[in-house]
Motif scaffolding. Structure first.
Motif, PDB file in Angstrom:
ATOM      1  N   TYR A   8      20.955  38.511 -90.761  1.00  0.00           N
ATOM      2  CA  TYR A   8      20.049  39.384 -90.023  1.00  0.00           C
ATOM      3  C   TYR A   8      18.775  39.599 -90.813  1.00  0.00           C
ATOM      4  CZ  TYR A   8      23.960  40.701 -87.046  1.00  0.00           C
ATOM      5  OH  TYR A   8      25.010  40.667 -86.170  1.00  0.00           O
ATOM      6  N   LYS A   9      17.711  39.782 -90.079  1.00  0.00           N
ATOM      7  CA  LYS A   9      16.471  40.237 -90.702  1.00  0.00           C
ATOM      8  C   LYS A   9      16.278  41.695 -90.282  1.00  0.00           C
ATOM      9  CE  LYS A   9      12.763  37.574 -90.927  1.00  0.00           C
ATOM     10  NZ  LYS A   9      11.515  36.879 -90.499  1.00  0.00           N
ATOM     11  N   PHE A  10      16.129  42.582 -91.272  1.00  0.00           N
ATOM     12  CA  PHE A  10      16.040  44.009 -90.970  1.00  0.00           C
ATOM     13  C   PHE A  10      14.591  44.478 -90.932  1.00  0.00           C
ATOM     14  CE2 PHE A  10      20.446  43.718 -91.942  1.00  0.00           C
ATOM     15  CZ  PHE A  10      21.036  44.717 -91.183  1.00  0.00           C
ATOM     16  N   TYR A  11      14.286  45.235 -89.901  1.00  0.00           N
ATOM     17  CA  TYR A  11      12.934  45.764 -89.698  1.00  0.00           C
ATOM     18  C   TYR A  11      12.968  47.282 -89.746  1.00  0.00           C
ATOM     19  CZ  TYR A  11      11.777  41.127 -87.914  1.00  0.00           C
ATOM     20  OH  TYR A  11      11.586  39.780 -87.779  1.00  0.00           O
ATOM     21  N   ARG A  12      12.038  47.860 -90.501  1.00  0.00           N
ATOM     22  CA  ARG A  12      11.903  49.311 -90.528  1.00  0.00           C
ATOM     23  C   ARG A  12      11.208  49.766 -89.257  1.00  0.00           C
ATOM     24  NH1 ARG A  12      10.817  51.259 -96.772  1.00  0.00           N
ATOM     25  NH2 ARG A  12      12.904  50.575 -97.378  1.00  0.00           N
ATOM     26  N   VAL A  13      11.812  50.745 -88.588  1.00  0.00           N
ATOM     27  CA  VAL A  13      11.251  51.154 -87.306  1.00  0.00           C
ATOM     28  C   VAL A  13      10.896  52.633 -87.248  1.00  0.00           C
ATOM     29  CG1 VAL A  13      12.376  49.295 -86.044  1.00  0.00           C
ATOM     30  CG2 VAL A  13      13.557  51.478 -86.304  1.00  0.00           C
ATOM     31  N   ILE A  94      24.002  44.278 -78.975  1.00  0.00           N
ATOM     32  CA  ILE A  94      23.840  45.415 -79.874  1.00  0.00           C
ATOM     33  C   ILE A  94      23.332  44.877 -81.212  1.00  0.00           C
ATOM     34  CG2 ILE A  94      25.539  46.962 -78.838  1.00  0.00           C
ATOM     35  CD1 ILE A  94      27.514  46.000 -81.001  1.00  0.00           C
ATOM     36  N   TYR A  95      22.651  45.734 -81.949  1.00  0.00           N
ATOM     37  CA  TYR A  95      22.036  45.320 -83.205  1.00  0.00           C
ATOM     38  C   TYR A  95      22.451  46.290 -84.308  1.00  0.00           C
ATOM     39  CZ  TYR A  95      19.262  42.695 -79.900  1.00  0.00           C
ATOM     40  OH  TYR A  95      18.896  41.854 -78.879  1.00  0.00           O
ATOM     41  N   PRO A  96      22.716  45.778 -85.502  1.00  0.00           N
ATOM     42  CA  PRO A  96      23.094  46.668 -86.595  1.00  0.00           C
ATOM     43  C   PRO A  96      21.920  47.556 -87.014  1.00  0.00           C
ATOM     44  CG  PRO A  96      22.806  44.423 -87.414  1.00  0.00           C
ATOM     45  CD  PRO A  96      22.677  44.369 -85.916  1.00  0.00           C
ATOM     46  N   VAL A  97      22.249  48.782 -87.353  1.00  0.00           N
ATOM     47  CA  VAL A  97      21.235  49.735 -87.808  1.00  0.00           C
ATOM     48  C   VAL A  97      21.680  50.269 -89.166  1.00  0.00           C
ATOM     49  CG1 VAL A  97      20.027  51.886 -87.292  1.00  0.00           C
ATOM     50  CG2 VAL A  97      20.768  50.404 -85.416  1.00  0.00           C
ATOM     51  N   ARG A  98      20.754  50.341 -90.099  1.00  0.00           N
ATOM     52  CA  ARG A  98      21.075  50.886 -91.417  1.00  0.00           C
ATOM     53  C   ARG A  98      19.979  51.852 -91.844  1.00  0.00           C
ATOM     54  NH1 ARG A  98      19.935  45.536 -95.265  1.00  0.00           N
ATOM     55  NH2 ARG A  98      17.656  45.741 -95.281  1.00  0.00           N
ATOM     56  N   GLN A  99      20.335  52.693 -92.820  1.00  0.00           N
ATOM     57  CA  GLN A  99      19.363  53.631 -93.369  1.00  0.00           C
ATOM     58  C   GLN A  99      19.083  53.238 -94.816  1.00  0.00           C
ATOM     59  OE1 GLN A  99      20.272  57.808 -92.641  1.00  0.00           O
ATOM     60  NE2 GLN A  99      21.574  57.209 -90.926  1.00  0.00           N
ATOM     61  N   VAL A 100      17.809  53.066 -95.129  1.00  0.00           N
ATOM     62  CA  VAL A 100      17.409  52.672 -96.477  1.00  0.00           C
ATOM     63  C   VAL A 100      16.228  53.536 -96.912  1.00  0.00           C
ATOM     64  CG1 VAL A 100      16.555  50.800 -97.938  1.00  0.00           C
ATOM     65  CG2 VAL A 100      18.117  50.276 -96.050  1.00  0.00           C
ATOM     66  N   ASP A 101      16.409  54.283 -97.978  1.00  0.00           N
ATOM     67  CA  ASP A 101      15.323  55.104 -98.545  1.00  0.00           C
ATOM     68  C   ASP A 101      14.685  56.007 -97.501  1.00  0.00           C
ATOM     69  OD1 ASP A 101      15.749  53.795-100.943  1.00  0.00           O
ATOM     70  OD2 ASP A 101      14.213  52.269-100.546  1.00  0.00           O
ATOM     71  N   GLY A 102      15.514  56.565 -96.618  1.00  0.00           N
ATOM     72  CA  GLY A 102      14.981  57.496 -95.612  1.00  0.00           C
ATOM     73  C   GLY A 102      14.391  56.828 -94.394  1.00  0.00           C
ATOM     74  N   PHE A 103      14.516  55.507 -94.337  1.00  0.00           N
ATOM     75  CA  PHE A 103      14.011  54.778 -93.167  1.00  0.00           C
ATOM     76  C   PHE A 103      15.196  54.234 -92.349  1.00  0.00           C
ATOM     77  CE2 PHE A 103      10.404  54.540 -96.022  1.00  0.00           C
ATOM     78  CZ  PHE A 103       9.317  54.707 -95.172  1.00  0.00           C
ATOM     79  N   ILE A 104      14.939  54.066 -91.061  1.00  0.00           N
ATOM     80  CA  ILE A 104      15.908  53.407 -90.184  1.00  0.00           C
ATOM     81  C   ILE A 104      15.483  51.955 -90.043  1.00  0.00           C
ATOM     82  CG2 ILE A 104      16.916  53.353 -87.880  1.00  0.00           C
ATOM     83  CD1 ILE A 104      16.000  56.325 -87.638  1.00  0.00           C
ATOM     84  N   GLU A 105      16.425  51.053 -90.223  1.00  0.00           N
ATOM     85  CA  GLU A 105      16.140  49.628 -90.101  1.00  0.00           C
ATOM     86  C   GLU A 105      17.083  48.993 -89.093  1.00  0.00           C
ATOM     87  OE1 GLU A 105      14.446  48.949 -94.629  1.00  0.00           O
ATOM     88  OE2 GLU A 105      16.329  47.967 -94.054  1.00  0.00           O
ATOM     89  N   ILE A 106      16.543  48.107 -88.265  1.00  0.00           N
ATOM     90  CA  ILE A 106      17.315  47.396 -87.261  1.00  0.00           C
ATOM     91  C   ILE A 106      17.406  45.925 -87.664  1.00  0.00           C
ATOM     92  CG2 ILE A 106      17.428  46.655 -84.834  1.00  0.00           C
ATOM     93  CD1 ILE A 106      16.006  49.183 -84.053  1.00  0.00           C
ATOM     94  N   GLY A 107      18.625  45.370 -87.542  1.00  0.00           N
ATOM     95  CA  GLY A 107      18.834  43.969 -87.905  1.00  0.00           C
ATOM     96  C   GLY A 107      18.774  43.066 -86.688  1.00  0.00           C
ATOM     97  N   ILE A 108      17.971  42.028 -86.795  1.00  0.00           N
ATOM     98  CA  ILE A 108      17.835  41.029 -85.732  1.00  0.00           C
ATOM     99  C   ILE A 108      18.443  39.736 -86.252  1.00  0.00           C
ATOM    100  CG2 ILE A 108      16.210  39.762 -84.277  1.00  0.00           C
ATOM    101  CD1 ILE A 108      16.272  42.794 -83.767  1.00  0.00           C
ATOM    102  N   PRO A 109      19.330  39.102 -85.478  1.00  0.00           N
ATOM    103  CA  PRO A 109      19.944  37.853 -85.957  1.00  0.00           C
ATOM    104  C   PRO A 109      18.877  36.808 -86.282  1.00  0.00           C
ATOM    105  CG  PRO A 109      20.984  38.589 -83.915  1.00  0.00           C
ATOM    106  CD  PRO A 109      19.784  39.458 -84.129  1.00  0.00           C
ATOM    107  N   THR A 110      19.088  36.095 -87.384  1.00  0.00           N
ATOM    108  CA  THR A 110      18.103  35.079 -87.783  1.00  0.00           C
ATOM    109  C   THR A 110      18.510  33.728 -87.216  1.00  0.00           C
ATOM    110  OG1 THR A 110      19.306  34.777 -89.834  1.00  0.00           O
ATOM    111  CG2 THR A 110      17.415  36.228 -89.873  1.00  0.00           C
TER     112      THR A 110
END
Ligand code: FES
Length: 110
Positions: A8-13, A94-110
């Motif tokens: 996945y490529k994770f994007y901060r949203v 559905i897409y994985p969501v993670r929290q990193v350093d106070g940000f929400i990031e969404i993973g998009i399949p590569t």
């Protein structure tokens, strides 16, 4: 550019503290229409296209963790993506969501 890991490529949203429970965020990432839901302590991301007839499901009413398509009333579980009622029979992405350093990031399949 997002961070790539495990397929996945994770994007901060958003920042976590700017996205309170009950809110939704409508996004387009890599050409994919995505809705991010804030529910309780969880952040859940799904595709925004109904598998029945292409309606935008993100504006639909939420019943617990089920979203109801505004067009013809199909229900989808937004945690699993599974279609829960007709007229839809196929689930939504559905897409994985993670929290990193106070940000929400969404993973998009590569
Ligand atoms: S387009 Fe969603 S139920 Fe028909």
């Amino acid at each position: 550019m997002g961070d790539t890991s495990a397929g996945y490529k994770f994007y901060r949203v958003s920042m976590v503290n700017e996205f309170p429970s009950g809110e939704r965020l409508f996004l387009e990432i890599d050409g994919l229409p995505i809705v991010l839901f804030s529910i309780g302590e969880d952040f859940l991301a799904t595709g925004d296209i109904c598998t029945h007839d292409g309606g935008e499901i993100g504006e639909g009413e939420l019943d617990g963790e089920e979203i109801i398509c505004p067009r013809h009333g199909a229900r989808f579980n937004i945690r699993t993506g599974k279609a829960m009622s007709l007229p839809a029979v196929t689930g939504i992405p559905i897409y994985p969501v993670r929290q990193v350093d106070g940000f929400i990031e969404i993973g998009i399949p590569t």
